[in-house]
Scaffold this motif. Structure first.
Motif, short mmCIF file in Angstrom:
data_model
loop_
_atom_site.label_atom_id
_atom_site.label_comp_id
_atom_site.label_asym_id
_atom_site.label_seq_id
_atom_site.Cartn_x
_atom_site.Cartn_y
_atom_site.Cartn_z
N PRO A 1 4.01 43.39 -48.23
CA PRO A 1 3.58 41.99 -48.41
C PRO A 1 2.06 41.86 -48.51
CG PRO A 1 5.29 42.14 -46.73
CD PRO A 1 4.91 43.55 -47.07
N SER A 2 1.61 40.91 -49.30
CA SER A 2 0.18 40.75 -49.57
C SER A 2 -0.62 40.48 -48.30
CB SER A 2 -0.05 39.64 -50.59
OG SER A 2 0.45 38.40 -50.10
N GLU A 3 -0.03 39.80 -47.31
CA GLU A 3 -0.79 39.50 -46.09
C GLU A 3 -1.04 40.74 -45.24
OE1 GLU A 3 2.24 38.10 -42.59
OE2 GLU A 3 1.62 36.56 -44.00
N LEU A 4 -0.39 41.85 -45.60
CA LEU A 4 -0.58 43.10 -44.87
C LEU A 4 -1.46 44.09 -45.65
CD1 LEU A 4 3.07 43.66 -43.55
CD2 LEU A 4 1.15 42.54 -42.40
N ARG A 5 -2.14 43.58 -46.67
CA ARG A 5 -3.02 44.42 -47.49
C ARG A 5 -4.37 43.75 -47.65
NH1 ARG A 5 -1.07 43.83 -52.43
NH2 ARG A 5 1.07 43.11 -52.21
N ASN A 6 -5.38 44.55 -47.89
CA ASN A 6 -6.66 43.99 -48.27
C ASN A 6 -6.57 43.52 -49.72
OD1 ASN A 6 -9.47 44.77 -49.76
ND2 ASN A 6 -9.86 43.96 -47.71
N PRO A 7 -7.04 42.31 -50.04
CA PRO A 7 -6.88 41.79 -51.41
C PRO A 7 -7.58 42.64 -52.48
CG PRO A 7 -8.30 40.37 -50.07
CD PRO A 7 -7.66 41.34 -49.14
N LYS A 8 -8.57 43.43 -52.06
CA LYS A 8 -9.27 44.30 -53.02
C LYS A 8 -8.80 45.76 -52.90
CE LYS A 8 -13.37 41.39 -53.35
NZ LYS A 8 -14.85 41.31 -53.19
N ASN A 9 -7.69 45.96 -52.15
CA ASN A 9 -7.04 47.28 -52.03
C ASN A 9 -7.86 48.33 -51.28
OD1 ASN A 9 -4.75 46.39 -53.51
ND2 ASN A 9 -5.87 46.74 -55.42
N PHE A 10 -8.70 47.88 -50.35
CA PHE A 10 -9.46 48.84 -49.55
C PHE A 10 -8.62 49.45 -48.42
CE2 PHE A 10 -13.17 46.47 -51.30
CZ PHE A 10 -13.77 47.55 -51.93
N TYR A 11 -7.53 48.80 -48.07
CA TYR A 11 -6.60 49.38 -47.10
C TYR A 11 -5.24 48.72 -47.27
CZ TYR A 11 -7.38 45.08 -44.41
OH TYR A 11 -7.45 43.77 -44.01
N THR A 12 -4.21 49.40 -46.75
CA THR A 12 -2.84 48.87 -46.77
C THR A 12 -2.17 49.22 -45.44
OG1 THR A 12 -2.71 49.23 -49.16
CG2 THR A 12 -0.64 48.86 -48.00
N THR A 13 -1.40 48.30 -44.90
CA THR A 13 -0.67 48.55 -43.65
C THR A 13 0.39 49.62 -43.88
OG1 THR A 13 -1.04 46.31 -42.84
CG2 THR A 13 0.80 47.52 -41.88
N VAL A 14 0.36 50.67 -43.05
CA VAL A 14 1.29 51.79 -43.22
C VAL A 14 2.43 51.73 -42.20
CG1 VAL A 14 0.07 53.44 -41.70
CG2 VAL A 14 1.37 54.28 -43.68
N SER A 15 2.24 51.02 -41.09
CA SER A 15 3.33 50.82 -40.12
C SER A 15 3.04 49.59 -39.29
CB SER A 15 3.51 52.04 -39.22
OG SER A 15 2.37 52.26 -38.41
N LEU A 16 4.10 49.06 -38.68
CA LEU A 16 4.00 47.80 -37.95
C LEU A 16 4.44 47.96 -36.49
CD1 LEU A 16 5.57 45.47 -40.67
CD2 LEU A 16 3.16 45.53 -40.01
N PRO A 17 3.51 48.26 -35.60
CA PRO A 17 3.83 48.15 -34.18
C PRO A 17 3.99 46.66 -33.83
CG PRO A 17 1.88 49.50 -34.56
CD PRO A 17 2.16 48.76 -35.84
#
Length: 334
Positions: free
Chosen positions: A113-129
């Motif tokens: 989901p977009s809210e779990l990513r940086n809008p410029k793609n500098f990072y992305t969530t890889v897991s959800l504790p």
């Protein structure tokens, strides 16, 4: 017989040289991460199979310790880290703003989901504790247990509650940031009046719940699931929302760096094999369709009751991160 012995010795020397040459040819790749050591132990052999020519090196510590190490290394000229995976999303926003991260969205992460990513793609969530409440049912009756984060500020729980230290733990800082955003600083002052203990990490909170030193605590669901054989330990999914943490993956932007290899490693972490490793460590996958951790409810059942990562909240905390920590420390120290 002597010639056979010489041939055997030469053979051993040849094998030894081959191994040394192979080691010398291996590309070194550093991962700095707050993932638990058991998770790294699970990941290592799988990464070696996927990348036989890469020698993976690890620095494992809490999120704040990783931030401090990277900061010190950058001041000295350059960091060793090639890939960062940790839970202080606000720090990654700061790194992105200073051009320290390489912009890349793994193809395998398109469904995140977009809210779990940086809008410029500098990072992305890889897991959800997921931060929940836990309690010792031998000492707290289920019908009397707190039902929300707000409830633990009730004076009846004075001296009974603990959490991790938000000054050293990324997941605990995120939790306090969300709660302060929702309830304001008077809520934190009530926690102080209730003698809430905030020390160590999530493992320390679980130990205090088990021993009864502090029979209630906010703690990551993964830590509760690690001890799910202990039937005394119960989980509460707070009515005011579970705190959805972000373990984010980011490739470090370095002169003469390994961004191309970083992209390949990032793709692996978002592949089915990489995501299943996250789930085996009792974290949810951010990619829809991947099963929940063993013993955990489906993520869809939690989705409506979570604190949401709005850009407004993210920007507010990034801007005031230091002040939030200082204010929290000031309140809890008095």
């Amino acid at each position: 017989m002597r010639s056979i012995g010489i041939l055997a010795l030469l053979g051993l020397l040849f094998v030894g040289c081959t191994k040394d040459e192979k080691s010398a040819k291996q590309q070194e790749f550093w991962i700095y991460t707050s993932l638990y050591k058991d998770t790294i132990t699970d990941l290592e052999p799988r990464l070696k199979i996927a990348f036989p020519d890469v020698k993976f090196q690890w620095f494992q510590a809490g999120s704040e310790d990783i931030a401090a190490k990277v900061g010190a290394e950058l001041l000295a000229g350059s960091t060793k880290a090639d890939l960062l995976i940790s839970s202080d999303r606000f720090w990654y926003e700061d790194l992105a703003g200073r051009n320290q991260l390489h912009a890349y969205r793994p193809k395998a992460a398109e469904a995140v989901p977009s809210e779990l990513r940086n809008p410029k793609n500098f990072y992305t969530t890889v897991s959800l504790p997921v931060m929940v409440l836990g309690y010792n049912s031998d000492l707290v009756k289920p019908e009397q247990a707190p039902k929300s984060f707000k409830d633990i500020a009730d004076p009846k729980w004075k001296g009974k509650v603990s959490g991790g230290d938000p000054l050293s733990s990324g997941t605990n800082f995120t939790t306090i940031a969300f709660l302060q955003h929702l309830y304001g600083w008077p809520y934190v002052e009530k926690l102080k009046a209730n003698q809430v203990l905030t020390e160590g990490g999530n493992s320390a909170v679980i130990r205090r719940i088990q021993t009864g030193e502090r029979p209630i605590g906010w703690v990551l669901l993964e830590n509760v699931l690690l001890v799910q054989d202990d039937k005394r330990i119960k989980v509460v999914f707070p009515e005011d929302g579970v705190v959805l943490q972000n373990n984010v993956a980011a490739i470090v932007n370095k002169a003469n760096g390994q961004m191309a290899l970083g992209e390949q490693v990032a793709e692996w972490f978002f592949s089915k094999e990489g995501q299943e490793a996250m789930v085996r460590s009792y974290m949810y996958s951010p990619i829809p369709g991947i099963d929940a951790p063993e013993g955990a409810p489906p993520f869809a059942s939690l989705a409506k009751g979570v604190f949401h990562w709005s850009q407004e909240f993210l920007g507010e905390v990034v801007q005031n991160r230091v002040q939030i920590k200082e204010k929290f420390a000031e309140i809890m120290a008095h």
